[in-house]
Motif scaffolding. Structure first.
Motif: not given
Length: 159
Positions: A132-140, A1-5
């Motif tokens: 405490g939020v990983a970059p790949e989870r930041r948008a969610a 899954m692509d990261r959301e920016w």
């Protein structure tokens, strides 16, 4: 899954765009509706483009602060600010206010991740350590927070 920016969410508020703008641009009130920002140090009243403020955030046991600068301040239309931490660009947050045709406002909150370029690895590490939020989870994570923020703004302004 692509990261959301970036993300954006909207909600209807039974208050005029001017009233909603005044509340949101009075950033000292942010702790009333944000699930993450607990307090803001800023001058009183609505802020203008170029004004700076400091946000104090908490998520669980994690506590951190960010420095912010208002980038857009168009009363009744749009309010946005850029967030930096330790001198590194982190994000842009903003709100758009549109009349709903019935005397209320369609309020949109948006977020854009600015952790790009050469400073990205350091900015992402700091974000993970402090929030405490990983970059790949930041948008969610931010989408859930934005939905809660919008719900609380509506609840407060319609009370």
């Amino acid at each position: 899954m692509d990261r959301e920016w970036g993300i954006e969410e909207s909600i209807g508020v039974a208050a005029t765009p001017t009233e909603v703008y005044r509340a949101v641009s009075t950033v000292r009130r942010t702790g009333e509706w944000s699930p993450e920002c607990r307090a803001v140090w800023a001058r009183r009243g609505p802020l203008r483009a170029g004004d700076r403020f400091v946000g104090f955030n908490r998520r669980g046991l994690f506590v951190w602060f960010t420095t912010c600068r208002v980038t857009t301040a168009r009363p009744g239309s749009e309010f946005a600010f850029r967030v930096d931490a330790f001198g590194l660009p982190i994000a842009e947050w903003g709100y758009r206010f549109a009349p709903d045709g019935e005397g209320g406002t369609n309020l949109t909150e948006y977020w854009r991740d600015l952790r790009t370029g050469r400073s990205a690895p350091v900015a992402e590490l700091l974000g993970k350590v402090f929030s405490g939020v990983a970059p790949e989870r930041r948008a969610a994570h931010n989408r859930a927070g934005v939905r809660e923020t919008l719900r609380r703004i509506r609840q407060i302004l319609e009370a």
